[in-house]
Design an enzyme around this catalytic site. Structure first.
Site, short mmCIF file in Angstrom:
data_model
loop_
_atom_site.label_atom_id
_atom_site.label_comp_id
_atom_site.label_asym_id
_atom_site.label_seq_id
_atom_site.Cartn_x
_atom_site.Cartn_y
_atom_site.Cartn_z
N ARG A 127 0.84 -1.21 0.00
CA ARG A 127 0.00 0.00 0.00
C ARG A 127 0.87 1.26 0.00
O ARG A 127 1.02 1.91 -1.02
CB ARG A 127 -0.95 -0.05 1.21
CG ARG A 127 -2.09 0.95 1.15
CD ARG A 127 -1.71 2.37 1.56
NE ARG A 127 -1.16 2.45 2.91
CZ ARG A 127 -0.59 3.55 3.40
NH1 ARG A 127 -0.50 4.65 2.66
NH2 ARG A 127 -0.08 3.56 4.62
N ASP A 128 1.50 1.56 1.12
CA ASP A 128 2.32 2.77 1.18
C ASP A 128 3.49 2.65 0.21
O ASP A 128 3.90 3.62 -0.44
CB ASP A 128 2.84 2.96 2.62
CG ASP A 128 3.07 4.40 2.99
OD1 ASP A 128 2.98 5.27 2.11
OD2 ASP A 128 3.35 4.67 4.19
N HIS A 158 5.06 4.54 12.70
CA HIS A 158 5.11 4.46 11.24
C HIS A 158 6.16 5.48 10.77
O HIS A 158 5.85 6.67 10.63
CB HIS A 158 3.71 4.79 10.71
CG HIS A 158 3.56 4.79 9.22
ND1 HIS A 158 2.94 3.78 8.52
CD2 HIS A 158 3.92 5.70 8.28
CE1 HIS A 158 2.92 4.06 7.23
NE2 HIS A 158 3.51 5.23 7.06
N HIS A 178 8.93 6.99 8.15
CA HIS A 178 9.57 7.07 6.82
C HIS A 178 11.04 7.39 7.08
O HIS A 178 11.39 7.98 8.09
CB HIS A 178 8.87 8.11 5.96
CG HIS A 178 7.53 7.63 5.44
ND1 HIS A 178 7.35 7.19 4.15
CD2 HIS A 178 6.33 7.49 6.06
CE1 HIS A 178 6.08 6.80 3.99
NE2 HIS A 178 5.44 6.97 5.14
N CYS A 180 4.41 9.26 0.07
CA CYS A 180 3.00 9.67 -0.01
C CYS A 180 2.86 10.68 -1.14
O CYS A 180 3.55 11.70 -1.16
CB CYS A 180 2.56 10.29 1.32
SG CYS A 180 0.85 10.88 1.22
N ASN A 183 9.42 4.12 3.32
CA ASN A 183 9.23 3.74 4.72
C ASN A 183 10.48 3.05 5.24
O ASN A 183 11.33 2.61 4.48
CB ASN A 183 8.08 2.74 4.84
CG ASN A 183 6.74 3.35 4.50
OD1 ASN A 183 6.43 3.55 3.34
ND2 ASN A 183 5.95 3.63 5.52
#
Ligand code: HMG
Ligand code: MG
Length: 335
Positions: A29-30, A241, A243, A274, A283
């Site tokens: 996803r990310d 979370h 990055h 993003c 990430n």
């Protein structure tokens, strides 16, 4: 694939750390949402299968957002049925998806999704850029999503972005972040993931935010540094979370583990970014995280060689090498 002698990294536990960490894998996803070239749905499905085979138990699969906002994930409804065999074989496997609103929730529930994530912001600028809403409006958008998801028996994660800095607004005060986190949590989220969307956090900042949020600064009185015990979230409901824009993600993770956090988001091979946050890069790489955790004797359930092989396979599809130092070392690529 690795020809390292067995037993490396050597497990040398350090005091004050958890025995096990649950990795929330966000590569599909990310990791992929910012890729310019469309990745075929079958390749995404194989990616998730390979991640599951490498031992990851929580794999964020895709997003049910507006397809024009994130074209790469416009195939969410085609992807989910290709993953049904995984949960049929292993009902404990978790495949959460992002949903910003009721339209996204409807699309996800129709496909039998049992775990969703809403995604809010600690700052007004990013709420506007990412959701076309103010912070208040986005919470109002999430409220029925969380309530209906829970009524349908689904688990709900709340992401909070820009917890450490914002590309438009600069530094974000910890009290502002804690207040925003508490509001998101109070909607009924089972878990709250604190996002360093642009990777500007450093370990002391992580400790300060967690002290504020858990209301328990080391050696303190348990009332939070602003004396606002109402803006707290239990530590066992928190995830981090990070990055890795400035190479701080692993150090920040260690700071979070020292404060009692046991859920860590990471992206296989360090993919990510993003589309609506200037300067967001990949990430924390799952392989780098696993190397550190196994070195600390912390269980993850992940087979590092299989995971690295998956990231090399995906890197070949994307046409560029993985930025993860651990992937490169284990697969003999130039550093
Ligand atoms: P909007 O333009 O304000 O949407 O976007 P709207 O509510 O006005 O609706 C407009 C049209 O879109 C309507 O269609 C809706 O049906 C449709 P029309 O009636 O005009 O034909 N629509 C949808 N269609 C499909 N699925 C949906 C959906 N919703 C509305 N879910 C919206 C508002 C929230 C939809 C938009 O801003 C959006 O999709 N944003 C998503 C942005 C995004 O995915 N960003 C990346 C994820 S966040 C992230 O990466 C950070 C994180 O990793 C943590 C960190 O690092 O900090 C999580
Ligand atoms: Mg992110």
């Amino acid at each position: 694939m690795s020809d390292l002698p067995a037993g490396l990294p050597m497990a040398v536990p350090a005091a004050g750390l958890p025995e096990a960490v649950r990795i929330h894998e966000v590569g599909a996803r990310d990791g992929l949402q910012n890729e310019k070239t469309t990745v075929p749905t079958e390749v995404k499905a194989e990616f998730v299968h390979r991640l599951a085979a490498a031992g990851l138990g929580t794999i964020e699969a895709t997003s049910f957002v507006h397809p024009k906002w994130v074209p790469q994930l416009a195939d969410a409804a085609e992807l989910m049925p290709l993953l049904a065999d995984l949960t049929a074989r292993d009902p404990a496997l978790r495949l959460p998806v992002l949903v910003p609103n009721e339209r996204g929730l409807d699309r996800a529930l129709e496909l039998g999704v049992t775990e969703v994530a809403v995604f809010g912001s600690a700052t007004e600028s990013f709420a506007r850029a990412n959701l076309n809403r103010t912070v208040d409006e986005s919470l109002a958008m999430f409220a029925p999503v969380v309530a209906r998801a829970k009524a349908a028996g689904a688990r709900v994660r709340g992401y909070l972005s820009m917890c450490f800095g914002d590309p438009w607004e600069g530094p974000v005060p910890v009290a502002q972040v804690a207040a925003a986190a508490r509001r998101l949590y109070e909607l009924g989220c089972d878990e709250l993931s604190l996002g360093d969307t642009i990777g500007v956090a450093t370990p002391g900042h992580v400790t300060a935010l967690l002290d504020e949020l858990t209301g328990s600064p080391a050696g303190g009185t348990g009332t939070g540094t602003t004396g606002s015990p109402t803006n707290t979230v239990p530590v066992d409901r928190l995830a981090v979370h990070f990055h890795d824009t400035y190479g701080q993600a692993l150090s920040n993770t260690l700071a979070a583990l020292q404060k009692g956090v046991t859920v860590v988001d990471a992206s296989a091979g360090g993919l990510g970014g993003c589309p609506y946050a200037k300067s967001a890069t990949g990430n924390l790489a799952t392989e780098d995280l696993v190397w550190m955790l196994h070195g600390l004797g912390i269980r993850t359930g992940v087979d590092l060689d299989r995971l690295s092989a998956t990231s090399v396979w995906m890197a070949e599809h994307l046409g560029r090498p993985s930025p993860s130092r651990t992937v490169r070392a284990l697969t003999h690529q130039e550093q």
